[in-house]
Design a protein around this motif. Structure first.
Motif, PDB file in Angstrom:
ATOM      1  N   CYS A  40       0.814  -1.214   0.000  1.00 33.30           N
ATOM      2  CA  CYS A  40       0.000   0.000   0.000  1.00 33.30           C
ATOM      3  C   CYS A  40       0.850   1.268   0.000  1.00 33.30           C
ATOM      4  O   CYS A  40       0.316   2.362  -0.179  1.00 33.30           O
ATOM      5  CB  CYS A  40      -0.926   0.028   1.218  1.00 33.30           C
ATOM      6  N   GLY A  41       2.135   1.133   0.271  1.00 34.61           N
ATOM      7  CA  GLY A  41       3.017   2.288   0.270  1.00 34.61           C
ATOM      8  C   GLY A  41       3.508   2.652   1.661  1.00 34.61           C
ATOM      9  O   GLY A  41       2.789   2.507   2.645  1.00 34.61           O
ATOM     10  N   VAL A  42       4.752   3.102   1.732  1.00 32.64           N
ATOM     11  CA  VAL A  42       5.363   3.447   3.005  1.00 32.64           C
ATOM     12  C   VAL A  42       4.653   4.614   3.692  1.00 32.64           C
ATOM     13  O   VAL A  42       4.405   4.566   4.901  1.00 32.64           O
ATOM     14  CB  VAL A  42       6.861   3.744   2.816  1.00 32.64           C
ATOM     15  N   PRO A  43       4.286   5.697   2.967  1.00 31.61           N
ATOM     16  CA  PRO A  43       3.590   6.793   3.668  1.00 31.61           C
ATOM     17  C   PRO A  43       2.276   6.331   4.311  1.00 31.61           C
ATOM     18  O   PRO A  43       1.964   6.750   5.430  1.00 31.61           O
ATOM     19  CB  PRO A  43       3.337   7.811   2.547  1.00 31.61           C
ATOM     20  N   ALA A  44       1.522   5.495   3.599  1.00 38.64           N
ATOM     21  CA  ALA A  44       0.262   4.989   4.168  1.00 38.64           C
ATOM     22  C   ALA A  44       0.543   4.161   5.416  1.00 38.64           C
ATOM     23  O   ALA A  44      -0.145   4.287   6.444  1.00 38.64           O
ATOM     24  CB  ALA A  44      -0.490   4.158   3.131  1.00 38.64           C
ATOM     25  N   ALA A  45       1.551   3.286   5.349  1.00 38.97           N
ATOM     26  CA  ALA A  45       1.892   2.452   6.502  1.00 38.97           C
ATOM     27  C   ALA A  45       2.403   3.302   7.657  1.00 38.97           C
ATOM     28  O   ALA A  45       2.128   3.016   8.837  1.00 38.97           O
ATOM     29  CB  ALA A  45       2.930   1.407   6.112  1.00 38.97           C
ATOM     30  N   ASN A  46       3.152   4.360   7.338  1.00 43.33           N
ATOM     31  CA  ASN A  46       3.659   5.251   8.381  1.00 43.33           C
ATOM     32  C   ASN A  46       2.504   5.874   9.161  1.00 43.33           C
ATOM     33  O   ASN A  46       2.509   5.907  10.405  1.00 43.33           O
ATOM     34  CB  ASN A  46       4.520   6.343   7.742  1.00 43.33           C
ATOM     35  N   SER A  47       1.480   6.351   8.446  1.00 42.58           N
ATOM     36  CA  SER A  47       0.304   6.920   9.109  1.00 42.58           C
ATOM     37  C   SER A  47      -0.439   5.853   9.905  1.00 42.58           C
ATOM     38  O   SER A  47      -0.927   6.106  11.011  1.00 42.58           O
ATOM     39  CB  SER A  47      -0.634   7.539   8.068  1.00 42.58           C
ATOM     40  N   ALA A  48      -0.492   4.649   9.345  1.00 45.86           N
ATOM     41  CA  ALA A  48      -1.200   3.559  10.016  1.00 45.86           C
ATOM     42  C   ALA A  48      -0.508   3.174  11.316  1.00 45.86           C
ATOM     43  O   ALA A  48      -1.172   2.921  12.331  1.00 45.86           O
ATOM     44  CB  ALA A  48      -1.296   2.352   9.089  1.00 45.86           C
ATOM     45  N   PHE A  49       0.819   3.119  11.302  1.00 48.30           N
ATOM     46  CA  PHE A  49       1.551   2.791  12.534  1.00 48.30           C
ATOM     47  C   PHE A  49       1.289   3.839  13.616  1.00 48.30           C
ATOM     48  O   PHE A  49       1.158   3.510  14.803  1.00 48.30           O
ATOM     49  CB  PHE A  49       3.049   2.689  12.246  1.00 48.30           C
ATOM     50  N   ALA A  50       1.196   5.100  13.199  1.00 47.37           N
ATOM     51  CA  ALA A  50       0.934   6.164  14.175  1.00 47.37           C
ATOM     52  C   ALA A  50      -0.448   5.991  14.817  1.00 47.37           C
ATOM     53  O   ALA A  50      -0.612   6.139  16.032  1.00 47.37           O
ATOM     54  CB  ALA A  50       1.038   7.529  13.491  1.00 47.37           C
ATOM     55  N   VAL A  51      -1.402   5.664  13.989  1.00 45.68           N
ATOM     56  CA  VAL A  51      -2.763   5.444  14.507  1.00 45.68           C
ATOM     57  C   VAL A  51      -2.781   4.249  15.454  1.00 45.68           C
ATOM     58  O   VAL A  51      -3.321   4.312  16.570  1.00 45.68           O
ATOM     59  CB  VAL A  51      -3.754   5.216  13.343  1.00 45.68           C
ATOM     60  N   ALA A  52      -2.181   3.141  15.021  1.00 45.89           N
ATOM     61  CA  ALA A  52      -2.194   1.929  15.833  1.00 45.89           C
ATOM     62  C   ALA A  52      -1.442   2.126  17.145  1.00 45.89           C
ATOM     63  O   ALA A  52      -1.872   1.636  18.202  1.00 45.89           O
ATOM     64  CB  ALA A  52      -1.588   0.769  15.043  1.00 45.89           C
ATOM     65  N   GLN A  53      -0.324   2.847  17.082  1.00 46.38           N
ATOM     66  CA  GLN A  53       0.440   3.077  18.295  1.00 46.38           C
ATOM     67  C   GLN A  53      -0.383   3.877  19.308  1.00 46.38           C
ATOM     68  O   GLN A  53      -0.352   3.611  20.520  1.00 46.38           O
ATOM     69  CB  GLN A  53       1.733   3.824  17.980  1.00 46.38           C
ATOM     70  N   GLY A  54      -1.185   4.842  18.798  1.00 49.71           N
ATOM     71  CA  GLY A  54      -2.030   5.605  19.693  1.00 49.71           C
ATOM     72  C   GLY A  54      -3.099   4.757  20.360  1.00 49.71           C
ATOM     73  O   GLY A  54      -3.377   4.874  21.563  1.00 49.71           O
ATOM     74  N   VAL A  55      -3.678   3.855  19.576  1.00 51.40           N
ATOM     75  CA  VAL A  55      -4.711   2.971  20.133  1.00 51.40           C
ATOM     76  C   VAL A  55      -4.104   2.027  21.163  1.00 51.40           C
ATOM     77  O   VAL A  55      -4.653   1.835  22.252  1.00 51.40           O
ATOM     78  CB  VAL A  55      -5.394   2.165  19.000  1.00 51.40           C
ATOM     79  N   LEU A  56      -2.964   1.436  20.837  1.00 50.94           N
ATOM     80  CA  LEU A  56      -2.314   0.505  21.761  1.00 50.94           C
ATOM     81  C   LEU A  56      -1.861   1.215  23.024  1.00 50.94           C
ATOM     82  O   LEU A  56      -1.872   0.620  24.113  1.00 50.94           O
ATOM     83  CB  LEU A  56      -1.166  -0.205  21.064  1.00 50.94           C
ATOM     84  N   ALA A  57      -1.449   2.481  22.878  1.00 53.28           N
ATOM     85  CA  ALA A  57      -1.043   3.240  24.061  1.00 53.28           C
ATOM     86  C   ALA A  57      -2.214   3.410  25.034  1.00 53.28           C
ATOM     87  O   ALA A  57      -2.035   3.409  26.261  1.00 53.28           O
ATOM     88  CB  ALA A  57      -0.481   4.600  23.645  1.00 53.28           C
ATOM     89  N   GLU A  58      -3.406   3.571  24.472  1.00 58.76           N
ATOM     90  CA  GLU A  58      -4.608   3.679  25.333  1.00 58.76           C
ATOM     91  C   GLU A  58      -4.786   2.430  26.194  1.00 58.76           C
ATOM     92  O   GLU A  58      -5.311   2.514  27.305  1.00 58.76           O
ATOM     93  CB  GLU A  58      -5.859   3.882  24.480  1.00 58.76           C
ATOM     94  N   GLU A  59      -4.345   1.285  25.648  1.00 55.50           N
ATOM     95  CA  GLU A  59      -4.474   0.028  26.371  1.00 55.50           C
ATOM     96  C   GLU A  59      -3.226  -0.288  27.183  1.00 55.50           C
ATOM     97  O   GLU A  59      -3.132  -1.371  27.790  1.00 55.50           O
ATOM     98  CB  GLU A  59      -4.760  -1.124  25.389  1.00 55.50           C
ATOM     99  N   GLY A  60      -2.268   0.624  27.169  1.00 52.88           N
ATOM    100  CA  GLY A  60      -1.029   0.401  27.902  1.00 52.88           C
ATOM    101  C   GLY A  60      -0.137  -0.657  27.268  1.00 52.88           C
ATOM    102  O   GLY A  60       0.661  -1.292  27.947  1.00 52.88           O
ATOM    103  N   LEU A  61      -0.251  -0.821  25.933  1.00 46.96           N
ATOM    104  CA  LEU A  61       0.483  -1.891  25.252  1.00 46.96           C
ATOM    105  C   LEU A  61       1.538  -1.383  24.291  1.00 46.96           C
ATOM    106  O   LEU A  61       2.303  -2.179  23.755  1.00 46.96           O
ATOM    107  CB  LEU A  61      -0.508  -2.781  24.466  1.00 46.96           C
TER     108      LEU A  61
END
Length: 370
Positions: free
Chosen positions: A347-368
Motif C-alpha cells: 500500500c506504500g510506506v507513507p500509508a503504513a507510516n500513518s497507520a503505525f501512528a494510529v495503531a500506536q495511539g490505540v495501543l497506548a490507550e491500552e497500555g500496550l
C-alpha cells in the motif's frame, strides 16, 4: 388516534410494540432504539396512558377495541402488514390481532402476558377501585407487581400514578373480559413467547400454555425478570426479539457489538436519524449479518484483511476502530504490527507510516505500546 412514536427507516419492515397496563411507550426505551436499526418501530400508548386520550375507549371496553385502535393507527401510517410485540395487555392485543386479523400480522411476540388473566373478578374489583379512588394508592404497589425486589424504574411508576383513572379502568374491563384460549390454535403467524421467570402476574405457565397451543411457537424464559421484562432485563428481551424478528440484521448487530464494543455501537445508535437509519440497517444486515458471520474466515483473519483495506484507502479513523476490534478478536500488538508492515510493501510506506501512528495511539490507550 393512539399517541405513538415512530423510529427507524420508513422503508424498513414495520414492527409495533404494545405496552402493559399502567405504563407508557417508555416501557420500550431500552429496546426500541436497537430494534429500529432493522425495523420501522411504532410504539403506542394505551388510552388514558402517556399521550393517548382516555376517551378512545369507555366502560366495558374489550381487547378487541384496543386492537381496532392499533389497526386504525397502522392504516393512518400506510402500514398494511406488520410484526407485533406486546407486554401483558399489549401482548393480549397481539394475540387478538393474530387470531382475528391474521392477514395483518407477519410475526408475533407475546411478552409476560396470557391468553386469559385469571378470571374477571379481580379486574372488575380493580376497575371499581380506580373509578372510586383514583390511581395514587394502587401505584404505591407497582414495584412489587412489576419488578423483582430492589429494582425499579421511577419513570414507569410515575406513568402509573399519572394515568387517567377512566382510561385505566376501561383497560381493566378489557382484561376482565379477555379469554382467547379456545382460539389460540388459529394463530398462524410465527410466534415467540417470552416469560419473566419471577413474574407473579403472568407466570411462565401462562406463556407455556400459549406455546403449547400455537403450532411451532417458541418459548423463552428470562431469569431475574418479573412482569416488565423489557425494562428490567432489556438485553435478554432484545436478544430474543432480534432472533425472532430481525434475521441477518439482528444477528449482525450482535456480532457488531462483539467486534466493535458496546460503547462504539451505542454512540452510532445515538447518532442515528431518519436520514441515516437505512445505512445503519445496511451495515448491520450485510456487513455484520452476512460477511462477518461467514465462517469461511475467522474473525482474526477478517480483522487483518480489514486493517489492510483501510490502510490502502487511507481511512485512518476507521483504522483506529478496527485496531481495537483486532485486539478483541485476539490479535497481539506484534501481529497488528506485522499486518501494518505488510501494508508498507503493497500500500506504500507513507500509508503504513500513518497507520503505525494510529495503531500506536490505540495501543497506548491500552497500555500496550512500546
Amino acid at each position: 388516534m393512539l399517541h405513538h412514536r415512530v423510529e427507524g427507516a420508513v422503508s424498513a419492515p414495520p414492527l409495533f410494540l404494545g405496552p402493559s397496563l399502567g405504563t407508557s411507550l417508555a416501557l420500550w426505551d431500552k429496546v426500541a432504539p436497537e430494534l429500529s436499526v432493522a425495523h420501522r418501530v411504532v410504539r403506542w400508548d394505551l388510552p388514558g396512558h402517556g399521550g393517548s386520550s382516555a376517551s378512545l375507549i369507555g366502560p366495558g371496553a374489550t381487547v378487541g377495541d384496543l386492537a381496532a385502535l392499533v389497526l386504525a393507527l397502522a392504516d393512518s401510517l400506510g402500514i398494511d402488514r406488520f410484526s407485533y410485540a406486546g407486554v401483558s395487555l399489549g401482548g393480549a392485543v397481539g394475540l387478538h390481532l393474530a387470531v382475528h386479523h391474521p392477514e395483518r400480522v407477519e410475526r408475533l411476540a407475546v411478552i409476560c402476558s396470557s391468553a386469559h388473566f385469571s378470571g374477571s373478578k379481580p379486574w372488575e374489583e380493580r376497575a371499581a377501585l380506580v373509578r372510586a379512588e383514583g390511581l395514587a394508592g394502587l401505584a404505591e404497589g407497582a414495584d412489587a407487581r412489576w419488578f423483582t425486589p430492589g429494582f425499579t424504574v421511577p419513570e414507569l411508576v410515575e406513568d402509573h400514578r399519572t394515568a387517567d383513572p377512566d382510561g385505566y379502568a376501561a383497560c381493566c374491563d378489557a382484561l376482565a373480559a379477555f379469554d382467547i384460549r379456545e382460539r389460540l390454535s388459529r394463530i398462524g403467524a410465527p410466534t415467540l413467547l417470552v416469560a419473566g421467570r419471577e413474574d407473579p402476574a403472568t407466570p411462565p405457565a401462562h406463556l407455556r400454555e400459549i406455546a403449547d397451543a400455537v403450532r411451532g411457537a417458541g418459548l423463552v424464559e428470562i431469569p431475574g425478570a418479573s412482569h416488565l421484562a423489557p425494562a428490567e432485563r432489556p438485553e435478554a428481551v432484545l436478544t430474543a426479539l432480534r432472533a425472532h424478528f430481525d434475521g441477518d440484521a439482528g444477528r449482525g448487530m450482535a456480532v457488531r457489538r462483539q467486534v466493535l464494543g458496546d460503547e462504539h455501537v451505542d454512540r452510532a445508535q445515538a447518532r442515528q436519524s431518519a436520514f441515516t437509519a437505512r445505512f445503519q440497517d445496511f451495515i448491520s444486515r450485510y456487513a455484520w449479518g452476512e460477511v462477518w458471520t461467514d465462517e469461511t474466515l475467522s474473525r482474526r483473519e477478517r480483522s487483518m484483511i480489514t486493517m489492510t483495506a483501510l490502510v490502502a484507502h487511507g481511512h485512518y479513523d476507521e483504522l483506529a476502530m478496527h485496531v481495537r476490534a483486532a485486539r478483541r478478536n485476539g490479535l497481539t500488538p506484534e501481529e497488528i504490527g506485522a499486518v501494518l508492515l505488510q501494508t508498507a510493501v503493497y500500500c506504500g510506506v507513507p500509508a503504513a507510516n500513518s497507520a503505525f501512528a494510529v495503531a500506536q495511539g490505540v495501543l497506548a490507550e491500552e497500555g500496550l505500546a512500546p
